[in-house]
Design a protein around this motif. Structure first.
Motif, PDB file in Angstrom:
ATOM      1  N   ASP A  93      38.764 -28.018 -63.658  1.00 44.46           N
ATOM      2  CA  ASP A  93      38.949 -26.575 -63.667  1.00 44.46           C
ATOM      3  C   ASP A  93      39.963 -26.212 -62.587  1.00 44.46           C
ATOM      4  O   ASP A  93      40.195 -26.985 -61.654  1.00 44.46           O
ATOM      5  CB  ASP A  93      37.635 -25.849 -63.363  1.00 44.46           C
ATOM      6  N   HIS A 125      35.637 -11.091 -62.987  1.00 40.96           N
ATOM      7  CA  HIS A 125      34.707 -11.866 -63.807  1.00 40.96           C
ATOM      8  C   HIS A 125      34.463 -11.222 -65.163  1.00 40.96           C
ATOM      9  O   HIS A 125      34.143 -11.928 -66.135  1.00 40.96           O
ATOM     10  CB  HIS A 125      33.404 -12.087 -63.045  1.00 40.96           C
ATOM     11  N   LYS A 144      37.188 -12.669 -67.014  1.00 42.29           N
ATOM     12  CA  LYS A 144      36.951 -14.082 -67.333  1.00 42.29           C
ATOM     13  C   LYS A 144      36.098 -14.237 -68.583  1.00 42.29           C
ATOM     14  O   LYS A 144      36.280 -15.191 -69.354  1.00 42.29           O
ATOM     15  CB  LYS A 144      36.284 -14.794 -66.157  1.00 42.29           C
ATOM     16  N   LYS A 145      35.167 -13.307 -68.807  1.00 42.73           N
ATOM     17  CA  LYS A 145      34.336 -13.391 -70.005  1.00 42.73           C
ATOM     18  C   LYS A 145      35.196 -13.372 -71.266  1.00 42.73           C
ATOM     19  O   LYS A 145      34.857 -14.003 -72.272  1.00 42.73           O
ATOM     20  CB  LYS A 145      33.335 -12.239 -70.020  1.00 42.73           C
ATOM     21  N   THR A 205      38.089 -14.777 -71.538  1.00 38.75           N
ATOM     22  CA  THR A 205      38.771 -16.063 -71.676  1.00 38.75           C
ATOM     23  C   THR A 205      37.920 -17.091 -72.413  1.00 38.75           C
ATOM     24  O   THR A 205      38.442 -18.089 -72.902  1.00 38.75           O
ATOM     25  CB  THR A 205      39.183 -16.625 -70.299  1.00 38.75           C
ATOM     26  N   PHE A 206      36.594 -16.867 -72.483  1.00 41.91           N
ATOM     27  CA  PHE A 206      35.741 -17.781 -73.232  1.00 41.91           C
ATOM     28  C   PHE A 206      36.058 -17.712 -74.726  1.00 41.91           C
ATOM     29  O   PHE A 206      35.852 -18.684 -75.456  1.00 41.91           O
ATOM     30  CB  PHE A 206      34.269 -17.444 -72.992  1.00 41.91           C
ATOM     31  N   GLN A 211      38.558 -20.577 -70.228  1.00 43.85           N
ATOM     32  CA  GLN A 211      37.769 -20.202 -69.055  1.00 43.85           C
ATOM     33  C   GLN A 211      37.962 -21.161 -67.883  1.00 43.85           C
ATOM     34  O   GLN A 211      37.808 -20.779 -66.720  1.00 43.85           O
ATOM     35  CB  GLN A 211      36.282 -20.109 -69.423  1.00 43.85           C
ATOM     36  N   TYR A 234      40.266 -20.192 -64.979  1.00 44.68           N
ATOM     37  CA  TYR A 234      39.943 -18.999 -64.184  1.00 44.68           C
ATOM     38  C   TYR A 234      38.623 -19.181 -63.435  1.00 44.68           C
ATOM     39  O   TYR A 234      37.716 -18.363 -63.552  1.00 44.68           O
ATOM     40  CB  TYR A 234      39.847 -17.776 -65.089  1.00 44.68           C
ATOM     41  N   CYS A 235      38.508 -20.236 -62.649  1.00 44.82           N
ATOM     42  CA  CYS A 235      37.278 -20.473 -61.894  1.00 44.82           C
ATOM     43  C   CYS A 235      37.386 -19.818 -60.517  1.00 44.82           C
ATOM     44  O   CYS A 235      37.864 -20.427 -59.554  1.00 44.82           O
ATOM     45  CB  CYS A 235      37.014 -21.968 -61.765  1.00 44.82           C
TER      46      CYS A 235
END
Length: 306
Positions: A119, A139, A142-143, A145-146, A151, A154-155
């Motif tokens: 990641d 965040h 980021k949801k 990007t799933f 995802q 984008y950690c």
């Protein structure tokens, strides 16, 4: 050759051995815990190799006699190049979120290593008292990007704000992460972060703590607008509310002992000015592994000298 040189070199190799990552001569020198001339490092390494306490594989040194580690490292370095280019682009994008003041790349990629499971980890500094607004917005993005399966790019797992630039946990793990951090974008905050954490130089006196930011981040109109709208008491209340919600949610995760996709125990150390992985989990595991490896090496040294 002085024994303390051998011990310092063994300590460096033992730390990176936890991650199955052999080191070059130059890398070994840079991560030593005492100032030593490069020639002395080379001579000491050669003696350790002759004594079968360290193993050389091409230009790499390791505590493990496993040629596959050399292949793994070379391939990992090659894959890291392409992923780093993506990381810098994504980091520049993340800087445009409201109240973000600095972005850096951390984790294995900051050590120039990547594989199919890597990641991109980001270290993020926010404006004082706006960490939880910034984190929540990032965040929520980021949801999305799933949906596209991105995802892992984008950690965003380590946040501090400008009121908490000095890292509390000062040990070889945090010093290594700090010294290898790759600055991406900022407004000068990352420079202040390095100034507040010059203690890392005590762990690694052979390399500078401070690194230049890749670029100065420029704030877009949307970022400026949101920051203007929330620069008031309502923004303060929103930030506190978001922190309370996140605290409750993560308390449940820790209670259930949930793990992430890599099998690592999930936990969040939370405060008004920070949000970071619980040091009692992965960080503690690394430090305990290092202690165990060093104890094993002491046994090997005792047998060798007797």
């Amino acid at each position: 050759m002085p024994v303390q040189y051998e011990q310092s070199i063994i300590k460096v190799l033992a730390y990176f051995d936890i991650f199955n990552y052999p080191l070059t001569l130059e890398e070994t020198y840079h991560f030593l815990d005492q100032p030593v001339a490069m020639d002395d490092v080379l001579l000491t390494l050669q003696q350790l190799v002759d004594d079968n306490r360290v193993f050389r594989m091409g230009i790499f040194y390791s505590l493990q006699q496993d040629p596959a580690l050399r292949t793994r490292r070379i391939n990992g370095n090659q894959q890291a190049g392409a992923l780093l280019a993506t990381g810098y682009k994504v980091g520049g994008f993340l800087y445009q979120f409201p109240f973000v003041r600095g972005i850096g790349i951390s984790g294995s990629l900051s050590k120039n290593f990547a594989d199919q499971n890597t990641d991109i980890d980001y270290f993020i500094i926010t404006h004082t008292n706006r960490l939880w607004i910034a984190r929540t917005l990032m965040h929520l993005f980021k949801k999305l990007t799933f949906i596209t399966g991105h995802q892992h790019l984008y950690c965003m797992n380590y946040y501090i704000d400008e009121a908490a630039l000095r890292i509390d946990e000062q040990n070889i793990f945090t010093a290594t992460e700090l010294i290898t951090l790759l600055p991406v974008s900022g407004n000068g905050t990352i420079d202040r972060f390095y100034d507040q954490n010059n203690w890392a130089g005590n762990y690694f006196p052979n390399q500078p703590v401070k690194k230049e930011s890749r670029s100065l981040g420029r704030s877009g109109w949307l970022k400026k607008t949101v920051e203007w709208l929330l620069d008031n008491k309502a923004g303060n209340r929103l930030d506190n509310w978001l922190m309370r919600i996140t605290t409750r949610r993560w308390a449940k995760k820790e209670q259930l002992q949930k793990t992430n996709a890599h099998g690592i125990r999930m936990g969040l150390h939370i405060g008004k000015h920070f949000s970071k992985p619980n040091p009692e989990f992965f960080q503690r595991k690394v430090l305990d592994s290092l202690e165990e490896k060093l104890n094993c090496q002491q046994v090997i040294e005792f047998k060798h000298t007797n």
